[in-house]
Design an enzyme around this catalytic site. Sequence first.
Site, PDB file in Angstrom:
ATOM      1  NE  ARG A 149      -4.075  -1.826   2.113  1.00 12.42           N
ATOM      2  CZ  ARG A 149      -4.994  -2.008   2.949  1.00 12.42           C
ATOM      3  NH1 ARG A 149      -5.338  -1.224   4.086  1.00 12.42           N
ATOM      4  NH2 ARG A 149      -6.129  -2.797   2.599  1.00 12.42           N
ATOM      5  CG  ASP A 180     -14.079   6.237   6.904  1.00 18.94           C
ATOM      6  OD1 ASP A 180     -14.632   5.196   6.938  1.00 18.94           O
ATOM      7  OD2 ASP A 180     -12.901   6.455   6.841  1.00 18.94           O
TER       8      ASP A 180
END
Length: 282
Positions: free
Chosen positions: A32, A136
């Site tokens: 990632r 979020d």
Amino acid sequence: MTQADFDFIQSLAYEETGIVLPARKKHMVYSRLSRRLRQLGLKNFSQYCLRVQNEPSELVSFVNALTTNLTAFFREGHHFEYLNEEVSPQWKKRRNKRIRVWSSACSTGEEPYSIAMTLAEHFSGAEWDLKILATDLDTNVLSKASKGLYAEESTTGLPQQYRSKYIQSNQAGIQIKQSIQKMIHFKQLNLLQNWPMTGPFDLIFCRNVLIYFDNETKAKIIAKFRKLLAPDGLLFIGHSETLTNISDEFDLIGQTMYQPLQGGHTKINTDKNKEKKLVMSY
Ligand SMILES: C[S@@+](CC[C@H](N)C(=O)[O-])C[C@H]1O[C@@H](n2cnc3c(N)ncnc32)[C@H](O)[C@@H]1O
């Protein structure tokens, strides 16, 4: 990526997000963050660690890269069935017309849109003051969520009756209609930091995020949810999550569904929930 780089990444992720990255996730972290290294033209992880340490703006990309955002419309369908068949009929009977719902790790928005479609069937009348807060940590997912635009393939879980009412198809994919979009306020919020909301919430969704936290972090967050929930409010968590050994302030009222426990609080019966009675006492 050296061990020192991974240790640094691990502790920064924990400090900033509460996300625990055990050694077995090293490969995931590597792949990632490699993308980010390439974008920045950096040669190695040590350079990246220095960058993220010294540039606050890189911290946002670091966090966004490390979050897992998997979600889907009507994921874990039993929560929506319960909302539709048990909770909404109870809420309809109440005198207080204010309904507040919080989707606290909303990812790209499929969860709050699923909640909105379910509730729109019951509470579209002008007398209802219904708001859904969707938050979020990850700014990228919030930007996607607020557009309400999804690929056609992502709609497999969407029941047909909602699809025809609340979705428009266009060349880019599918678009959530305004009537549903306007029920939701998207905001960035880190569950680890201060929460500006005062509540009370009738329903909090906190699904598939607690799994990334250690028990201490889970317990802190759950205690804060307890304070923000109405006495007869509900907390829905993810399929592999539990409040066992995390909090003794909740009653399990169904599969991964909880209600604040309190002395003398009567829980009324519903057809599906005969042994544990659910009250919506407004
Ligand atoms: C796997 S997704 C779950 C999405 C949705 N709730 C569901 O169940 O389909 C987990 C989400 O939690 C968010 N997240 C992780 N750490 C967080 C934190 N500290 N505060 C708020 N959100 C966080 C991630 O950005 C991600 O979008």
